[in-house]
Motif scaffolding. Structure first.
Motif, PDB file in Angstrom:
ATOM      1  N   ALA A   1       2.142   1.124  -3.947  1.00  0.00           N
ATOM      2  CA  ALA A   1       0.038   2.349  -4.175  1.00  0.00           C
ATOM      3  C   ALA A   1      -0.645   0.858  -4.718  1.00  0.00           C
TER       4      ALA A   1
ATOM      5  N   LEU B   1       0.729  -1.262   0.054  1.00  0.00           N
ATOM      6  CA  LEU B   1      -0.064  -0.104   0.116  1.00  0.00           C
ATOM      7  C   LEU B   1       1.205   1.436   0.046  1.00  0.00           C
ATOM      8  N   LYS B   2       2.097   1.369   1.064  1.00  0.00           N
ATOM      9  CA  LYS B   2       1.948   2.559   1.231  1.00  0.00           C
ATOM     10  C   LYS B   2       3.717   2.647  -0.073  1.00  0.00           C
ATOM     11  N   ARG B   3       4.251   1.531  -0.084  1.00  0.00           N
ATOM     12  CA  ARG B   3       5.450   2.062  -1.306  1.00  0.00           C
ATOM     13  C   ARG B   3       4.734   1.834  -2.237  1.00  0.00           C
TER      14      ARG B   3
END
Lengths: 431, 68
Positions: free
Chosen positions: A226, A222-224
């Protein structure tokens, strides 16, 4: 396990430099920040009990923030430069075939230049990875958490993926592969990160190991990257693993605790999708589930459980901020502060600064100042100059609003100094 | 001299910094995001960027499917 000298037939230059810096720092006490000596001394645990020695240090390769953090790099470089400024030639031997970390230090001291061949991390993995994957994992942790060298960690992680098929299928190898995946994710190497995680899932035993792997994969996807679809898939796997914890010797409370962490993560996905209502419901439910459990209900190590408790509370507070509910936000951050004070001291400076931030917004400056002074004291003994700077600036504002210009000027000066050197604690603070 | 006020210890640079912080505090999300960044948390802008990246990737995937 063997000593690092024997375990690491091929020693990374950073280890040689760390050993020499450690000797210099211990024979000249007071020249560097005391935490520098303590953290640098972790090199002695590589190949032995590194993870025990480092258990209270920030662990950026297991952190669900899945984010590069450069504070260890600034802290290491500032202190190392103090020790080597009169003897930069010491680094000449590392300037032409160093790892990224020693090369960077040599350049800062004016004795290096870019473009030389680097130390071959693959040689280290080849020589020791199969026999002792834990030693390689220690080195990766040391690079990231002590030296702040993500470049070296990514190179080492790439080598681990290259030789992954030769690694044993056990917990040590699984953890090395998991850390490699996280380092590669932070280094934006999506294909190799996923290869590492796939291998880790096979090597790690079922139970919390696999549950946390899935959570970390979800966070990084999710965070790296997307990649919502992969993140949701990973968190579904985590939910299945949470349900199965009881089948692998864990207490029923562990299942509930792990499911709460899943809900907390799903709330983040809601938040990114601007569904504040669902995010709020999930985080409240997560806190309800966690709040019912005591350490006696869990096989999870209390320190780890408490860190996650604080994390969920902080998320509750941040959601209240998003909704403009300042009173609620303060109550939650104050609760997080009380919890951190009681049983998660490493999170205390963070919770204090969040609570103080809300107090500043509410114009309750005396309260804010008191909390920020405590946070500043904690951070002065720590290794995070960025967080320290932020707290100093907030303190300056609180002091100025109270009409205390002397103290405001003092804190602003401290904020600008990025105090990573030996004068950190000795500076005159005009409170 | 007795009765005169002592000069403020705040320099122009200090005052400018404090003014900037007051502005950020009025826009609370800016202030909080700065703090969250210091603690290595993701802030709202990072979430918006993530969503945009994901939407762009999905649009590209759908376009590629149409071409196939």
């Amino acid at each position: 396990m063997q000593s690092p000298e024997r375990a690491l037939a091929i020693r990374p230059p950073a280890l040689e430099v760390s050993a020499a810096l450690f000797d210099r720092a211990t024979t000249a006490p007071g020249r560097v920040h005391p935490r520098f000596v303590e953290i640098l001394g972790r090199f002695r645990g590589i190949g032995e009990d590194y993870f025990s020695l480092a258990r209270r240090d920030p662990g950026y390769l297991t952190d669900l923030r899945a984010k590069r953090h450069d504070e260890p790099r600034h802290f290491f470089a500032a202190n190392a430069q103090l020790l080597l400024k009169d003897d930069p030639e010491f680094l000449l031997g590392f300037a032409t075939c160093g790892d990224a970390c020693t090369e960077d230090l040599a350049m800062r001291l004016g004795v290096g230049s870019p473009g030389h061949p680097r130390f071959d991390q693959r040689a280290m993995v080849r020589s020791i990875g199969v026999e002792s994957p834990a030693t390689v994992a220690h080195m990766m942790g040391f690079y990231v958490n002590s030296l702040g060298s993500w470049e070296d960690a990514v190179e080492l992680a790439s080598a681990v993926v290259e030789y992954a098929s030769a690694l044993p299928r056990n917990r040590d190898a699984g953890r090395l592969l998991e850390s490699s995946g996280q380092a590669l994710a932070v280094g934006a190497e999506d294909r190799r990160a996923r290869q590492a995680w796939d291998r880790a899932a096979v090597a790690l035993p079922p139970g919390y190991d696999r549950f946390f792997l899935s959570m970390r994969v979800a966070a990084a996807e999710l965070k790296r990257f997307a990649d919502f679809s992969r993140a949701e898939k990973a968190v579904r796997t985590a939910a299945e693993e949470a349900d199965a914890l009881a089948d692998h010797g864990h207490a029923p409370g562990d299942c509930q605790f792990a499911q709460a962490l899943v809900l907390n993560f799903q709330a983040l996905i809601d938040l990114i999708n601007d569904d504040l209502s669902s995010a709020g419901d999930r985080v409240e439910k997560a806190w309800g589930m966690i709040g019912e459990l005591s350490s006696a209900d869990l096989t999870l190590e209390p320190a780890t459980a408490n860190r996650y408790r604080v994390m969920v509370l902080e998320n509750r507070g941040l959601l209240s901020v998003r909704r403009g509910l300042w009173g609620d936000a303060y109550r939650v951050f104050a609760e997080a502060t009380a919890l951190a004070r009681a049983c998660a001291p490493d999170s205390l400076a963070e919770t204090l600064s969040l609570a103080a931030c809300v107090r500043l917004r509410e114009r309750k400056f005396a309260d804010a100042r008191q909390m920020l002074e405590e946070a500043a004291d904690l951070l002065a003994a720590d290794t995070r100059p960025g967080a320290y700077e932020s707290v100093c600036r907030m303190l300056a504002l609180a002091c100025d609003e109270q009409g205390d210009s002397d103290a405001a000027a003092g804190w602003l000066d401290r904020a600008r100094e990025h105090p990573t050197g030996p004068g950190w604690r000795g500076k005159d603070v005009r409170r | 001299m007795e009765g005169s006020s002592s000069p403020s210890p705040l320099t122009d640079e200090h005052r400018s910094e404090l003014k900037k912080m007051r502005g950020q505090l009025a826009e609370t999300s800016d202030f909080l995001n700065g703090l969250l960044q210091a603690w290595n948390h993701a802030g709202e802008q990072e979430y918006r960027d993530l969503k945009e990246t994901a939407e762009a990737a999905e649009a590209a995937r759908q376009a590629a499917e149409r071409i196939d």
